[in-house]
Write a protein that holds these residues in place. Structure first.
Motif, PDB file in Angstrom:
ATOM      1  N   ARG A  56      91.010  32.750 -35.451  1.00 45.74           N
ATOM      2  CA  ARG A  56      91.470  33.323 -36.713  1.00 45.74           C
ATOM      3  C   ARG A  56      92.076  34.714 -36.512  1.00 45.74           C
ATOM      4  NH1 ARG A  56      89.784  31.850 -41.829  1.00 45.74           N
ATOM      5  NH2 ARG A  56      88.115  30.619 -40.960  1.00 45.74           N
TER       6      ARG A  56
ATOM      7  N   ALA B 206      95.333  34.414 -34.674  1.00 47.01           N
ATOM      8  CA  ALA B 206      96.346  33.849 -35.565  1.00 47.01           C
ATOM      9  C   ALA B 206      96.874  34.928 -36.499  1.00 47.01           C
ATOM     10  CB  ALA B 206      95.760  32.695 -36.360  1.00 47.01           C
ATOM     11  N   MET B 207      95.951  35.762 -36.982  1.00 41.32           N
ATOM     12  CA  MET B 207      96.367  36.816 -37.894  1.00 41.32           C
ATOM     13  C   MET B 207      97.243  37.827 -37.197  1.00 41.32           C
ATOM     14  SD  MET B 207      93.858  38.341 -40.675  1.00 41.32           S
ATOM     15  CE  MET B 207      94.119  40.027 -40.249  1.00 41.32           C
TER      16      MET B 207
ATOM     17  N   VAL C 261     100.537  33.610 -37.276  1.00 39.75           N
ATOM     18  CA  VAL C 261     100.804  32.171 -37.204  1.00 39.75           C
ATOM     19  C   VAL C 261      99.624  31.388 -37.782  1.00 39.75           C
ATOM     20  CG1 VAL C 261     102.284  32.366 -35.174  1.00 39.75           C
ATOM     21  CG2 VAL C 261      99.831  31.951 -34.882  1.00 39.75           C
ATOM     22  N   ASN C 262      99.874  30.124 -37.960  1.00 46.00           N
ATOM     23  CA  ASN C 262      98.869  29.216 -38.482  1.00 46.00           C
ATOM     24  C   ASN C 262      97.701  29.080 -37.504  1.00 46.00           C
ATOM     25  OD1 ASN C 262      97.611  26.525 -38.724  1.00 46.00           O
ATOM     26  ND2 ASN C 262      99.062  26.309 -40.397  1.00 46.00           N
ATOM     27  N   PRO C 263      96.460  29.155 -37.987  1.00 47.98           N
ATOM     28  CA  PRO C 263      95.291  29.044 -37.108  1.00 47.98           C
ATOM     29  C   PRO C 263      95.256  27.739 -36.308  1.00 47.98           C
ATOM     30  CG  PRO C 263      94.613  29.827 -39.255  1.00 47.98           C
ATOM     31  CD  PRO C 263      96.058  29.459 -39.379  1.00 47.98           C
ATOM     32  N   ASN C 264      95.717  26.669 -36.916  1.00 46.12           N
ATOM     33  CA  ASN C 264      95.735  25.393 -36.188  1.00 46.12           C
ATOM     34  C   ASN C 264      96.687  25.444 -34.998  1.00 46.12           C
ATOM     35  OD1 ASN C 264      93.876  23.940 -37.804  1.00 46.12           O
ATOM     36  ND2 ASN C 264      95.475  23.669 -39.357  1.00 46.12           N
ATOM     37  N   THR C 265      97.805  26.151 -35.174  1.00 45.79           N
ATOM     38  CA  THR C 265      98.779  26.278 -34.089  1.00 45.79           C
ATOM     39  C   THR C 265      98.201  27.116 -32.949  1.00 45.79           C
ATOM     40  OG1 THR C 265     100.456  26.297 -35.820  1.00 45.79           O
ATOM     41  CG2 THR C 265     101.197  26.805 -33.599  1.00 45.79           C
TER      42      THR C 265
ATOM     43  N   LYS D 297      95.836  25.121 -31.029  1.00 46.44           N
ATOM     44  CA  LYS D 297      96.533  24.193 -30.135  1.00 46.44           C
ATOM     45  C   LYS D 297      96.983  24.932 -28.868  1.00 46.44           C
ATOM     46  CE  LYS D 297     100.275  20.794 -30.465  1.00 46.44           C
ATOM     47  NZ  LYS D 297     101.451  20.413 -31.266  1.00 46.44           N
TER      48      LYS D 297
END
Lengths: 231, 127, 273
Positions: free
Chosen positions: B38, B41-42, B46-50, B53
């Motif tokens: 998280r 991502a912040m 970008v999206n946390p799921n990305t 991945k």
């Protein structure tokens, strides 16, 4: 179970078909972009999911239930319109949300107001349009909802606020909740999205993950969108 | 180092490259704990799921390892990092040679040009 | 949830009414004081042209203006709270909170009626305060009992039942009027354009339809065999009673119909701009 499911979803306004036979399943834990030109049916779809509109035919369910008070309690909706009463103060609206939504997180709202330098005691009448939009977004994002429906959340705000909004969406991410963002400003939000739904003339034209589009078309979603909806 | 997501390539691939670069350059030292998905991502916006991945891909590559309870860490295997560094270097050199060939240079010419440029630079820096 | 809706409804309307009621209170007191000074004895015809005549005139005028303003405002607020809060941009919030549609309608209706009764009660009280001291309570009591006795004598019944039935009719009629406004606004929003005009149109059409139905019903009175009631003097009042209660029932039926139509439209045919 998926958070949202549409089956044969159709909405007509008189002779105008706003949505035509839409089939869709949205799992939990995703951030989804609902993309399409103006008048493509994005807002209609979102309004059907909130229960503001009733389908002409077909059905839409939120966590298995047709829109009603049960689904309204778990859906957090940001409309295009500003619905705040002018005579209220920001703190009055917070109290209102706290009264009607069990999942409203007051602490979160207070923190966000502070981050964006909004005084909770200010009357909404004295706020600019952009500030009002921020207050509304704070209210909506301060709920621990299971589905967030954001209709054009970044259209009217300045770049700094836009970044804050996107950050909020990322920070707020939960495995059991999904976010649907409708917008025509794709480039700005592309990197926070898992999936995109292209919608045009009431029909789904494309449904894919962002990285799949980039892999297959060697283009950003924004680039592809510009190509598909050239005008 | 800034996170830059710009090109039309998949976002997770760009994240993998940028984290790899951070590891190779030592910005993320061997054995360091990596921030949560998280937070990363912040940071990158970008999206946390990305981001998830991308980290999974780095795990697969062996540059990052996960510990069930305490999170993800940078590999302590210096050889692995060295390898990644070399791979990246060779990739850069390859693309450099590709470009020079398009300009019409032969291999020997390129090398002597490099030595000359390098010599000039050293000369300049001494004076 | 209805309780919370009522709380916000009272909050939203109270801030509009509070100043008007305060003004009414102030004017009542001022007028009363001026009256006492200018006309210490109401039984004296001449007010002997005191210098208080002009301020008293102004005060009385303002007093009537504020009463008219209060009545008009009550009507406006009833219309505006329903239209603006539910069917303009604010509706996007009101219809997405987890509350049944009927509770939204009820909260508007209850608070609207509350203000109507507060208005009637306050104005009556205020007039009573002004009148107090200008006549004798005892005389008034006497007058009323005389009227009662006369009524009893003539029609063989106490007027109490009739008065009670009339008050019930007034209450039911008020509820029906408010719901008629609501249903007209709800019908108006079915149109994609000129919604306010359409609401006015709906209101007029409903009024005409109600008139026609009423006329038909009255024309049918002989068919109900009620005309015999008119024939004797004692039964004349019975006829009046039947008539009042008939209108009450008619109003109840229309109010229920208005309510369900409004609820149906807002639930299934909502189309916010």
């Amino acid at each position: 179970m998926e958070i949202l499911r549409a089956k044969g979803l159709t909405k007509k306004f008189g002779n105008l078909t706003a949505l035509s036979n839409l089939d869709l399943e949205i799992p939990r834990g995703r951030i989804i972009g609902l993309l399409g030109p103006n008048g493509s049916g994005k807002s209609t779809f979102i309004k059907l999911a909130t229960g503001l509109l009733v389908p002409t035919s077909g059905e839409i369910t939120i966590a298995g239930a047709t829109p009603g008070i049960e689904t309204k309690a778990m859906v957090s909706y940001l409309p295009e319109r500003t619905y705040l009463n002018d005579w209220m103060r920001a703190e009055d609206m917070i109290a209102f949300f706290g009264d009607f939504y069990e999942d409203f997180n007051r602490l979160k709202a207070d923190n966000m107001l502070r981050d964006l330098n909004i005084n909770p005691g200010d009357r909404l009448k004295t706020m600019s349009k952009g500030t009002k939009e921020k207050v509304q977004l704070i209210l909506v994002m301060s709920r621990d909802a299971e589905l967030y429906l954001l209709d054009e959340p970044i259209a009217g705000v300045d770049p700094a606020a836009r970044d804050y909004i996107l950050n909020t969406i990322i920070t707020n991410y939960k495995e059991n909740a999904s976010v649907i963002i409708s917008t025509h400003l794709i480039a700005d939000i592309e990197q926070v999205l898992d999936d995109i739904i292209f919608i045009s003339q009431g029909e789904i034209k494309l449904l894919s993950t962002v990285d799949d589009i980039r892999e297959k078309h060697n283009k950003s979603v924004d680039g592809l969108f510009r190509e598909v909806f050239k005008c | 180092m800034e996170w830059i997501i710009d090109s039309d390539r998949p976002i997770y691939k760009q994240l993998v490259e940028q984290i790899e670069l951070r590891i190779i350059s030592g910005m993320y030292a061997p054995g360091d704990k990596i921030k949560s998905v998280r937070e990363l991502a912040m940071e990158a916006g970008v999206n946390p799921n990305t981001m998830q991945k991308a980290l999974a891909e780095l795990e697969r590559m062996g540059l990052v390892f996960a510990q069930r309870t305490s999170g993800r860490f940078i590999t302590e295997d210096n050889k692995m990092i060295e390898e990644a560094k070399n791979t990246l270097a060779i990739k850069e050199i390859d693309s450099f040679f590709e470009k020079m060939k398009q300009l019409g240079f032969e291999k020997e010419e390129i090398i002597s040009l490099i030595e000359k440029a390098e010599g000039d630079r050293n000369g300049n820096s001494k004076s | 949830m209805l309780g919370k809706l009522l709380k916000y409804e009272i909050k939203a309307t109270g801030r509009i009414f509070l100043p008007i009621y305060l003004a009414l209170l102030a004017l009542t007191i001022i007028t009363k004081v001026l009256l006492m000074i200018a006309m210490p004895d109401v039984f004296l015809d001449s007010t002997s042209g005191t210098s208080f005549d002009i301020p008293l005139g102004i005060s009385v005028t303002l007093y009537f203006i504020i009463i008219v303003a209060l009545s008009v405002m009550t009507l406006i607020v009833i219309v505006q709270r329903f239209y603006k809060n539910l069917l303009t941009d604010e509706g996007y919030l009101m219809f997405t909170i987890p509350v049944e549609t009927w509770k939204l309608i009820m909260s508007k209706l209850i608070v609207g009626l509350m203000w109507t009764f507060v208005c009637v009660f306050t104005v009556a009280l205020s007039i009573l305060i002004l009148a107090l001291g200008n006549f004798s309570i005892m005389e008034m009591n006497q007058g009323i009992s005389m009227l009662y006795a006369e009524f009893q004598n003539q029609f063989g019944m106490s007027p109490n039942i009739l008065i009670a039935e009339f008050i019930i009719l007034m209450i039911v009629e008020t509820v029906a009027s408010v719901l008629m406004i609501y249903v007209s606004i709800a019908i108006g929003q079915l149109f994609s354009q000129h919604r306010i005009m359409a609401a006015f149109g709906a209101y007029i059409v409903i009024s005409i339809v109600l008139q026609i139905v009423m006329t038909l019903l009255i024309a049918l009175i002989p068919a109900f065999g009620l005309e015999y009631l008119m024939n004797s003097q004692i039964n004349q009042m019975k006829a009046v009673e039947v008539f009042i209660n008939g209108i009450t029932v008619f109003n109840i039926i229309s109010a229920v119909a208005f309510y369900f139509i409004t609820n149906y439209i807002l639930k299934n045919r909502l189309n916010l701009e």
